[in-house]
Design a protein around this motif. Structure first.
Motif, PDB file in Angstrom:
ATOM      1  N   GLN A 102       0.809  -1.223   0.000  1.00  0.00           N
ATOM      2  CA  GLN A 102       0.000   0.000   0.000  1.00  0.00           C
ATOM      3  C   GLN A 102       0.843   1.274   0.000  1.00  0.00           C
ATOM      4  O   GLN A 102       0.421   2.293  -0.534  1.00  0.00           O
ATOM      5  N   GLN A 103       2.020   1.251   0.628  1.00  0.00           N
ATOM      6  CA  GLN A 103       2.851   2.446   0.735  1.00  0.00           C
ATOM      7  C   GLN A 103       4.272   2.089   0.304  1.00  0.00           C
ATOM      8  O   GLN A 103       5.022   1.459   1.030  1.00  0.00           O
ATOM      9  N   ALA A 104       4.629   2.531  -0.897  1.00  0.00           N
ATOM     10  CA  ALA A 104       5.898   2.125  -1.500  1.00  0.00           C
ATOM     11  C   ALA A 104       7.115   2.662  -0.756  1.00  0.00           C
ATOM     12  O   ALA A 104       8.225   2.146  -0.933  1.00  0.00           O
ATOM     13  N   LEU A 105       6.920   3.671   0.064  1.00  0.00           N
ATOM     14  CA  LEU A 105       8.042   4.271   0.784  1.00  0.00           C
ATOM     15  C   LEU A 105       8.469   3.444   1.993  1.00  0.00           C
ATOM     16  O   LEU A 105       9.495   3.688   2.600  1.00  0.00           O
ATOM     17  N   VAL A 106       7.673   2.428   2.324  1.00  0.00           N
ATOM     18  CA  VAL A 106       7.903   1.632   3.531  1.00  0.00           C
ATOM     19  C   VAL A 106       8.380   0.231   3.174  1.00  0.00           C
ATOM     20  O   VAL A 106       7.760  -0.463   2.361  1.00  0.00           O
ATOM     21  N   LEU A 107       9.473  -0.198   3.780  1.00  0.00           N
ATOM     22  CA  LEU A 107       9.933  -1.576   3.683  1.00  0.00           C
ATOM     23  C   LEU A 107       9.461  -2.301   4.936  1.00  0.00           C
ATOM     24  O   LEU A 107       9.522  -1.744   6.031  1.00  0.00           O
ATOM     25  N   VAL A 108       8.996  -3.535   4.780  1.00  0.00           N
ATOM     26  CA  VAL A 108       8.390  -4.241   5.908  1.00  0.00           C
ATOM     27  C   VAL A 108       9.028  -5.614   6.117  1.00  0.00           C
ATOM     28  O   VAL A 108       9.564  -6.225   5.195  1.00  0.00           O
ATOM     29  N   ASN A 109       8.929  -6.065   7.357  1.00  0.00           N
ATOM     30  CA  ASN A 109       9.337  -7.411   7.757  1.00  0.00           C
ATOM     31  C   ASN A 109       8.106  -8.303   7.651  1.00  0.00           C
ATOM     32  O   ASN A 109       7.146  -8.147   8.408  1.00  0.00           O
ATOM     33  N   MET A 110       8.132  -9.247   6.706  1.00  0.00           N
ATOM     34  CA  MET A 110       6.967 -10.089   6.474  1.00  0.00           C
ATOM     35  C   MET A 110       6.814 -11.183   7.535  1.00  0.00           C
ATOM     36  O   MET A 110       5.857 -11.944   7.507  1.00  0.00           O
ATOM     37  N   GLY A 111       7.757 -11.230   8.473  1.00  0.00           N
ATOM     38  CA  GLY A 111       7.631 -12.214   9.545  1.00  0.00           C
ATOM     39  C   GLY A 111       8.964 -12.694  10.073  1.00  0.00           C
ATOM     40  O   GLY A 111       9.181 -12.743  11.278  1.00  0.00           O
ATOM     41  N   HIS A 112       9.877 -13.007   9.174  1.00  0.00           N
ATOM     42  CA  HIS A 112      11.164 -13.547   9.604  1.00  0.00           C
ATOM     43  C   HIS A 112      12.308 -12.899   8.827  1.00  0.00           C
ATOM     44  O   HIS A 112      13.304 -13.550   8.507  1.00  0.00           O
ATOM     45  N   ALA A 113      12.176 -11.622   8.512  1.00  0.00           N
ATOM     46  CA  ALA A 113      13.221 -10.921   7.768  1.00  0.00           C
ATOM     47  C   ALA A 113      14.453 -10.719   8.632  1.00  0.00           C
ATOM     48  O   ALA A 113      14.360 -10.487   9.838  1.00  0.00           O
ATOM     49  N   THR A 114      15.603 -10.820   7.993  1.00  0.00           N
ATOM     50  CA  THR A 114      16.853 -10.435   8.649  1.00  0.00           C
ATOM     51  C   THR A 114      17.171  -8.994   8.261  1.00  0.00           C
ATOM     52  O   THR A 114      16.617  -8.459   7.288  1.00  0.00           O
ATOM     53  N   GLY A 115      18.074  -8.389   9.002  1.00  0.00           N
ATOM     54  CA  GLY A 115      18.505  -7.044   8.638  1.00  0.00           C
ATOM     55  C   GLY A 115      19.151  -7.028   7.271  1.00  0.00           C
ATOM     56  O   GLY A 115      19.005  -6.057   6.509  1.00  0.00           O
ATOM     57  N   THR A 116      19.844  -8.109   6.927  1.00  0.00           N
ATOM     58  CA  THR A 116      20.477  -8.197   5.608  1.00  0.00           C
ATOM     59  C   THR A 116      19.432  -8.270   4.504  1.00  0.00           C
ATOM     60  O   THR A 116      19.614  -7.702   3.421  1.00  0.00           O
ATOM     61  N   ASP A 117      18.307  -8.964   4.761  1.00  0.00           N
ATOM     62  CA  ASP A 117      17.196  -8.954   3.795  1.00  0.00           C
ATOM     63  C   ASP A 117      16.751  -7.516   3.525  1.00  0.00           C
ATOM     64  O   ASP A 117      16.537  -7.120   2.374  1.00  0.00           O
ATOM     65  N   VAL A 118      16.601  -6.743   4.592  1.00  0.00           N
ATOM     66  CA  VAL A 118      16.125  -5.359   4.469  1.00  0.00           C
ATOM     67  C   VAL A 118      17.121  -4.511   3.686  1.00  0.00           C
ATOM     68  O   VAL A 118      16.741  -3.762   2.778  1.00  0.00           O
ATOM     69  N   THR A 119      18.402  -4.618   4.019  1.00  0.00           N
ATOM     70  CA  THR A 119      19.391  -3.777   3.333  1.00  0.00           C
ATOM     71  C   THR A 119      19.555  -4.189   1.873  1.00  0.00           C
ATOM     72  O   THR A 119      19.737  -3.330   1.000  1.00  0.00           O
ATOM     73  N   ARG A 120      19.476  -5.483   1.583  1.00  0.00           N
ATOM     74  CA  ARG A 120      19.567  -5.917   0.186  1.00  0.00           C
ATOM     75  C   ARG A 120      18.366  -5.428  -0.616  1.00  0.00           C
ATOM     76  O   ARG A 120      18.502  -5.027  -1.781  1.00  0.00           O
ATOM     77  N   LEU A 121      17.191  -5.458   0.002  1.00  0.00           N
ATOM     78  CA  LEU A 121      15.997  -4.934  -0.662  1.00  0.00           C
ATOM     79  C   LEU A 121      16.146  -3.439  -0.909  1.00  0.00           C
ATOM     80  O   LEU A 121      15.828  -2.939  -2.003  1.00  0.00           O
ATOM     81  N   ALA A 122      16.637  -2.717   0.084  1.00  0.00           N
ATOM     82  CA  ALA A 122      16.827  -1.273  -0.060  1.00  0.00           C
ATOM     83  C   ALA A 122      17.760  -0.963  -1.225  1.00  0.00           C
ATOM     84  O   ALA A 122      17.517  -0.041  -2.021  1.00  0.00           O
ATOM     85  N   LYS A 123      18.837  -1.729  -1.338  1.00  0.00           N
ATOM     86  CA  LYS A 123      19.792  -1.483  -2.420  1.00  0.00           C
ATOM     87  C   LYS A 123      19.186  -1.811  -3.790  1.00  0.00           C
ATOM     88  O   LYS A 123      19.500  -1.153  -4.785  1.00  0.00           O
ATOM     89  N   LYS A 124      18.302  -2.816  -3.843  1.00  0.00           N
ATOM     90  CA  LYS A 124      17.609  -3.121  -5.097  1.00  0.00           C
ATOM     91  C   LYS A 124      16.705  -1.953  -5.517  1.00  0.00           C
ATOM     92  O   LYS A 124      16.647  -1.583  -6.695  1.00  0.00           O
ATOM     93  N   VAL A 125      15.995  -1.372  -4.528  1.00  0.00           N
ATOM     94  CA  VAL A 125      15.131  -0.231  -4.811  1.00  0.00           C
ATOM     95  C   VAL A 125      15.963   0.955  -5.293  1.00  0.00           C
ATOM     96  O   VAL A 125      15.616   1.617  -6.291  1.00  0.00           O
ATOM     97  N   ILE A 126      17.053   1.220  -4.601  1.00  0.00           N
ATOM     98  CA  ILE A 126      17.918   2.347  -4.983  1.00  0.00           C
ATOM     99  C   ILE A 126      18.424   2.175  -6.408  1.00  0.00           C
ATOM    100  O   ILE A 126      18.388   3.109  -7.221  1.00  0.00           O
ATOM    101  N   SER A 127      18.871   0.977  -6.742  1.00  0.00           N
ATOM    102  CA  SER A 127      19.389   0.711  -8.090  1.00  0.00           C
ATOM    103  C   SER A 127      18.306   0.897  -9.150  1.00  0.00           C
ATOM    104  O   SER A 127      18.556   1.470 -10.219  1.00  0.00           O
ATOM    105  N   ALA A 128      17.107   0.428  -8.856  1.00  0.00           N
ATOM    106  CA  ALA A 128      16.005   0.545  -9.819  1.00  0.00           C
ATOM    107  C   ALA A 128      15.625   1.998 -10.074  1.00  0.00           C
ATOM    108  O   ALA A 128      15.325   2.388 -11.208  1.00  0.00           O
ATOM    109  N   ILE A 129      15.646   2.813  -9.028  1.00  0.00           N
ATOM    110  CA  ILE A 129      15.275   4.224  -9.172  1.00  0.00           C
ATOM    111  C   ILE A 129      16.362   4.981  -9.927  1.00  0.00           C
ATOM    112  O   ILE A 129      16.065   5.870 -10.744  1.00  0.00           O
TER     113      ILE A 129
END
Length: 343
Positions: free
Chosen positions: A290-317
């Motif tokens: 619903q809100q693209a500006l927010v990254l979420v933990n779907m239940g068992h995310a690691t911090g590395t999952d979050v940072t890797r996702l963030a870097k994917k978003v940054i690269s795409a933009i």
């Protein structure tokens, strides 16, 4: 590798399950000062933590976490303003509610921002047209280098968009102990954003603005108790007017807000949404549906999952718009804060 027995899962709103070697609860200003000075002078690694709403833990922290739990609000006034002296450990949203219950307007636009009062000046929190710098009177901090309590006036805090002296010259050598707020008795509503525009300027109350903002945030932003998150993950990028004009030609409908005659603040959420990144997942982390500006933990995310996702978003933009997004949360590894790119 030393044991890390103290879980930090309930101390960070991403609900990432990492731990620390020691966990200290600072319930008074004196305790906060003595604990931090002892750790600093003995050259031990330590992390000062408030609400944990602006961090991503990527590993077990091999040091002491000092949790700020100091409380206290003092009120005073003169003919022109209300003045508040607030302990660093007070919950920010509860402070907003308290002021409104006392018929003191001025903080309503900053409703439902997670975290503690002591964290507010560090990144100059802001929302819906209001930033902390507009209501801040002073910031008190412990200078770890000298052991002295010092106080900075607003103009000495070097406030900028999501930035302050505490992220610059005073990084790693200051512990905020209290914040002074100055709220004018000549209140003027700020209703230039989103659904607030529908409110009538001549008759709107601070309580109505507060309620409207709470409704908007509850609708748009996931509850961290349900889906772990740190709120808006990326700063809204500021670009030159020329760059914005070029983007408008290539991406009609792009959302931007004038900062001054020469620069425009882009809506990072719009960029991510239009790039088709909602729902993008890496491990247990995802871009919120619903809100693209927010990254979420779907239940068992690691911090590395979050940072890797963030870097994917940054690269795409970068690839789509030529704009590089910057993450808001602090990335905390085994030995302290680090850059997102280093994870």
């Amino acid at each position: 590798m030393p044991a890390v027995p103290y879980s930090l899962k309930s101390y960070n709103t991403f609900q990432i399950d990492h731990s620390c070697v020691e966990l200290s609860h600072a319930k008074s200003k004196a305790e906060l000062i003595s604990t931090c000075l002892e750790l600093y002078r003995s050259e031990q690694d330590f992390l000062v933590l408030g609400g944990g709403s602006n961090i991503v833990l990527t590993d077990d922290y091999l040091g002491t976490v000092v949790h700020v739990e100091t409380k206290g609000i003092e009120f005073s006034e003169d003919d022109e303003c209300h003045y508040l002296s607030v302990a660093a450990g007070e919950n920010w949203h509860e402070l907003v509610e308290t002021t409104l219950s006392m018929s003191i307007p001025g903080l309503e636009n900053l409703a439902l921002i997670p975290g503690t009062v002591g964290a507010a000046p560090i990144q100059n929190i802001g929302a819906y047209g209001v930033e902390l710098m507009q209501v801040c009177d002073w910031v008190e901090y412990l200078d770890l280098r000298t052991g002295e309590l010092k106080r900075l006036a607003t103009n000495e805090c070097h406030f900028k968009y999501r930035d302050s002296i505490f992220k610059g010259d005073l990084l790693n050598c200051a512990v905020i102990t209290g914040v002074g707020l100055k709220l004018s008795k000549h209140w003027q509503p700020v209703i230039s954003y989103g659904a607030l525009k529908a409110l009538e300027r001549g008759s709107v109350t601070a309580q109505q603005i507060f309620t409207c903002i709470c409704n908007m945030r509850n609708t748009k932003l996931p509850n961290p108790d349900v889906l772990g998150n740190a709120g808006s993950f990326f700063k809204n990028p500021v670009v030159s007017r020329a760059v914005f004009d070029s983007l408008v030609k290539n991406h009609p409908g792009i959302v931007g807000f004038p900062v001054d005659a020469d620069s425009v603040k882009l809506a990072a959420g719009w960029l991510i949404d239009r790039a088709g990144l909602k729902g993008l997942k890496v491990g247990g982390a995802a871009v919120h549906e619903q809100q693209a500006l927010v990254l979420v933990n779907m239940g068992h995310a690691t911090g590395t999952d979050v940072t890797r996702l963030a870097k994917k978003v940054i690269s795409a933009i970068v690839e789509r718009y030529g704009i590089k997004l910057v993450a808001e949360p602090r990335i905390i590894g085994a030995n302290g804060e680090k850059e997102l790119a280093d994870d």
